[in-house]
Scaffold this active site. Structure first.
Site, short mmCIF file in Angstrom:
data_model
loop_
_atom_site.label_atom_id
_atom_site.label_comp_id
_atom_site.label_asym_id
_atom_site.label_seq_id
_atom_site.Cartn_x
_atom_site.Cartn_y
_atom_site.Cartn_z
N THR A 191 0.83 -1.22 0.00
CA THR A 191 0.00 0.00 0.00
C THR A 191 0.86 1.26 0.00
O THR A 191 2.01 1.23 0.47
CB THR A 191 -0.90 -0.01 1.26
OG1 THR A 191 -1.43 1.29 1.47
CG2 THR A 191 -0.11 -0.38 2.52
N ASP A 192 0.28 2.37 -0.46
CA ASP A 192 1.00 3.66 -0.37
C ASP A 192 1.02 4.18 1.06
O ASP A 192 1.74 5.14 1.36
CB ASP A 192 0.38 4.70 -1.32
CG ASP A 192 -1.07 5.05 -1.00
OD1 ASP A 192 -1.69 4.39 -0.14
OD2 ASP A 192 -1.59 6.00 -1.63
N GLU A 193 0.25 3.55 1.97
CA GLU A 193 0.22 4.03 3.36
C GLU A 193 1.56 3.83 4.06
O GLU A 193 1.81 4.43 5.09
CB GLU A 193 -0.92 3.36 4.13
CG GLU A 193 -2.27 3.65 3.52
CD GLU A 193 -3.45 3.38 4.43
OE1 GLU A 193 -3.28 3.45 5.65
OE2 GLU A 193 -4.52 3.10 3.90
N TYR B 194 -1.67 -0.80 11.01
CA TYR B 194 -1.82 -1.44 9.69
C TYR B 194 -0.64 -1.09 8.78
O TYR B 194 0.04 -1.98 8.26
CB TYR B 194 -3.14 -0.99 9.03
CG TYR B 194 -3.18 -1.26 7.54
CD1 TYR B 194 -3.17 -2.57 7.05
CD2 TYR B 194 -3.19 -0.22 6.61
CE1 TYR B 194 -3.18 -2.83 5.68
CE2 TYR B 194 -3.20 -0.46 5.24
CZ TYR B 194 -3.20 -1.77 4.78
OH TYR B 194 -3.20 -2.02 3.43
N LYS C 259 2.42 -3.41 7.23
CA LYS C 259 2.67 -3.57 5.79
C LYS C 259 4.11 -3.14 5.46
O LYS C 259 4.78 -3.77 4.64
CB LYS C 259 1.66 -2.76 4.96
CG LYS C 259 0.25 -3.28 4.99
CD LYS C 259 0.08 -4.67 4.40
CE LYS C 259 0.28 -4.72 2.90
NZ LYS C 259 -0.04 -6.06 2.34
N ILE D 84 -18.55 11.01 8.64
CA ILE D 84 -17.33 11.56 8.03
C ILE D 84 -16.36 11.86 9.17
O ILE D 84 -16.70 12.56 10.11
CB ILE D 84 -17.62 12.92 7.34
CG1 ILE D 84 -18.84 12.84 6.43
CG2 ILE D 84 -16.39 13.45 6.62
CD1 ILE D 84 -18.59 12.16 5.14
N ARG E 52 -7.27 11.28 -0.62
CA ARG E 52 -6.81 9.96 -1.06
C ARG E 52 -6.81 9.96 -2.59
O ARG E 52 -7.59 10.66 -3.23
CB ARG E 52 -7.73 8.85 -0.54
CG ARG E 52 -7.82 8.77 0.99
CD ARG E 52 -6.50 8.31 1.60
NE ARG E 52 -6.51 8.24 3.05
CZ ARG E 52 -6.03 9.20 3.86
NH1 ARG E 52 -5.52 10.32 3.36
NH2 ARG E 52 -6.03 9.04 5.16
N ASP F 217 -12.38 12.32 14.53
CA ASP F 217 -11.40 11.79 13.58
C ASP F 217 -10.65 10.59 14.16
O ASP F 217 -10.56 10.42 15.37
CB ASP F 217 -10.40 12.89 13.21
CG ASP F 217 -9.77 12.65 11.85
OD1 ASP F 217 -9.99 11.57 11.27
OD2 ASP F 217 -9.05 13.55 11.37
P1 NAD Z 1 -9.32 -7.56 2.11
O1 NAD Z 1 -9.31 -7.30 3.59
O2 NAD Z 1 -10.56 -7.29 1.33
O3 NAD Z 1 -8.94 -9.10 1.84
C1 NAD Z 1 -7.90 -9.76 2.52
C2 NAD Z 1 -8.02 -11.24 2.23
O4 NAD Z 1 -6.94 -11.91 2.91
C3 NAD Z 1 -9.32 -11.87 2.73
O5 NAD Z 1 -9.86 -12.74 1.75
C4 NAD Z 1 -8.88 -12.66 3.97
O6 NAD Z 1 -9.69 -13.81 4.22
C5 NAD Z 1 -7.46 -13.05 3.59
N1 NAD Z 1 -6.61 -13.30 4.76
C6 NAD Z 1 -6.48 -12.53 5.88
N2 NAD Z 1 -5.63 -13.11 6.74
C7 NAD Z 1 -5.19 -14.26 6.16
C8 NAD Z 1 -4.29 -15.28 6.54
N3 NAD Z 1 -3.67 -15.26 7.73
N4 NAD Z 1 -4.06 -16.32 5.70
C9 NAD Z 1 -4.68 -16.37 4.50
N5 NAD Z 1 -5.57 -15.45 4.08
C10 NAD Z 1 -5.83 -14.39 4.90
O7 NAD Z 1 -8.08 -6.75 1.54
P2 NAD Z 1 -7.93 -6.00 0.14
O8 NAD Z 1 -8.51 -4.65 0.26
O9 NAD Z 1 -8.38 -6.90 -0.96
O10 NAD Z 1 -6.35 -5.83 0.09
C11 NAD Z 1 -5.53 -6.86 -0.46
C12 NAD Z 1 -4.06 -6.45 -0.35
O11 NAD Z 1 -3.85 -5.22 -1.02
C13 NAD Z 1 -3.62 -6.22 1.11
O12 NAD Z 1 -2.32 -6.75 1.25
C14 NAD Z 1 -3.63 -4.71 1.27
O13 NAD Z 1 -2.66 -4.32 2.19
C15 NAD Z 1 -3.28 -4.27 -0.14
N6 NAD Z 1 -3.81 -2.94 -0.54
C16 NAD Z 1 -5.13 -2.64 -0.36
C17 NAD Z 1 -5.61 -1.39 -0.78
C18 NAD Z 1 -7.07 -1.02 -0.67
O14 NAD Z 1 -7.44 0.11 -0.99
N7 NAD Z 1 -7.96 -1.92 -0.27
C19 NAD Z 1 -4.74 -0.48 -1.38
C20 NAD Z 1 -3.41 -0.85 -1.54
C21 NAD Z 1 -2.96 -2.08 -1.13
#
Ligand code: NAD
Length: 364
Positions: free
Chosen positions: A133-135, A159, A163, A215, A223, A296
């Site tokens: 993530t960009d975070e 979080y 990451k 909000i 974002r 917030d």
């Molecule tokens: P999400 O929370 O919707 O999905 C996460 C998935 O991982 C779920 O299906 C969950 O069951 C599975 N999971 C969790 N713990 C687990 C474990 N111990 N073993 C196996 N599976 C497990 O997340 P998302 O929004 O789809 O994000 C996916 C990835 O992308 C993450 O790594 C997140 O950090 C990254 N990301 C997300 C965003 C965003 O805007 N949502 C942006 C940038 C990066």
């Protein structure tokens, strides 16, 4: 390729798997623990494909990971499994440390052992793609600043710190052991099948039920929004064509303040499902009347924005959706997929899962 996707039942993982099955000839093994955020119904349209397999496994379980690598012999890993919700990480960081840090470490070790067992061609072709993530970069200071691939890490929440840790582990596994890794850092995603705890689906679903639209603070947080299917296309490009050892930032060139996003959602809902048509809302003139400002989040970063010029220049990827086209598609999807939403809310998809997989396990 046969691609092992972790977290494939989540929001982005399911979009990625739908993209791979629909638009390529590759096979997918979806490895997911199915936490509250995992939903196999998001994969209903591809789960009958011969090129799709599901493994109900926790990435912290080394023995099970070894079995999966051994059985499926993947050409690449795309690692998305994570705890992903900032508010939950503030409420209880433990699961974030376990899955995002210890789980990534465990997966790296299983992948390394498997990779070392491959012949030279297999070793050279193998990819471990870590999705981040960009975070991890923290807050941006100036209004014109952008995150590049060399921006120093400064995570703010449990979080983003977890990451950031996982990104460091992945880089170290390349530097130390030579594992062929790729890392992507992406901005906020939105689109269909998004779990209703996140801002955009939360606002849509609350509005449709006449509940307050919360909000954080004044809603000034900025974002950079990316449509999830554009992210899926970018991820596939990186795993297929990216340069080993490189990091690619992925973003939508769509910087919006949270309050602007909420206003856009209200405008679209006012157009597509006028508020007065709801029994709860005969006294309202717009869904905007439901907006409520709440305290917030602690440590809330004010602005994130991505410089995505590297992935555009090196791999030719640009987003296909603007915010305006993507957000309209998203609202329309939520209006037309009430069944998916009801199942999420009622927990019925958990029952569906048991029903669907218990009997499958017994089939020879
Ligand atoms: P999400 O929370 O919707 O999905 C996460 C998935 O991982 C779920 O299906 C969950 O069951 C599975 N999971 C969790 N713990 C687990 C474990 N111990 N073993 C196996 N599976 C497990 O997340 P998302 O929004 O789809 O994000 C996916 C990835 O992308 C993450 O790594 C997140 O950090 C990254 N990301 C997300 C965003 C965003 O805007 N949502 C942006 C940038 C990066």
């Amino acid at each position: 390729m046969k691609i092992l996707v972790t977290g494939g039942a989540g929001f982005i993982g399911s979009a990625l798997i739908r993209h791979i099955i629909d638009s390529t000839a590759d096979s997918v093994v979806n490895l997911d623990k199915l936490t509250y955020a995992g939903n196999l119904e998001s994969l209903a349209e591809v789960s009958d494909s011969e090129r799709y397999t599901f493994e109900h496994v926790d990435i912290c379980d080394r023995a099970e990971l070894d079995r999966v690598f051994d059985e499926h012999q993947p050409d690449a890993v795309m690692h998305l499994a994570a705890e992903s919700h900032v508010d939950r990480s503030i409420d209880g960081p433990t699961a974030f440390i376990e899955t995002n840090i210890v789980g990534t470490y465990t997966l790296l070790e299983a992948a390394r052992q498997y990779w070392q067992s491959l012949n030279n061609n297999g070793k050279t072709a193998f990819r471990f793609h870590h999705i981040s993530t960009d975070e991890v970069y923290g807050d941006l200071e100036g209004p014109e600043d952008l995150f590049t691939e060399s921006t120093p890490y400064a995570p703010s929440s449990p979080y983003s710190a977890s990451k950031a840790s996982s990104d460091h582990l992945v880089r170290a596994w390349q530097r130390t052991y030579g594992l062929p890794v790729l890392i992507t850092n992406c901005s906020n995603n939105y689109g269909p099948y998004h779990f209703p705890e996140k801002l955009i689906p939360l606002i849509i679903l609350n509005a449709l039920e006449g509940k307050p639209l919360p909000i954080y603070g004044k809603g000034d947080q900025i974002r950079d929004w990316l449509y999830v299917e554009d992210h899926a296309r970018a991820l596939y490009k990186v795993v297929a064509e990216g340069q080993v050892g490189e990091t690619y930032n992925i973003g939508g060139h769509n910087e919006k303040r949270n309050i602007e996003v909420v206003h856009t959602l209200c405008d679209l809902l006012d157009e597509l499902r006028p508020v007065g048509a709801n029994s709860f809302a005969q006294h309202l003139t717009s869904y905007k009347d439901l907006i409520t400002h709440v305290q917030d989040r602690p440590g809330h970063d004010l602005r994130y924005a991505i410089d995505a010029s590297k992935i555009q220049r090196d791999l030719g990827w640009t987003p296909e959706e603007t915010f305006e086209t993507g957000i309209r598609k998203t609202v329309e999807w939520y209006l037309n997929n009430t069944e998916w939403i009801e199942h999420i809310k009622s927990g019925a998809y958990q029952q569906w899962l048991e029903k669907n997989y218990n009997h499958r396990a017994a089939t020879p």
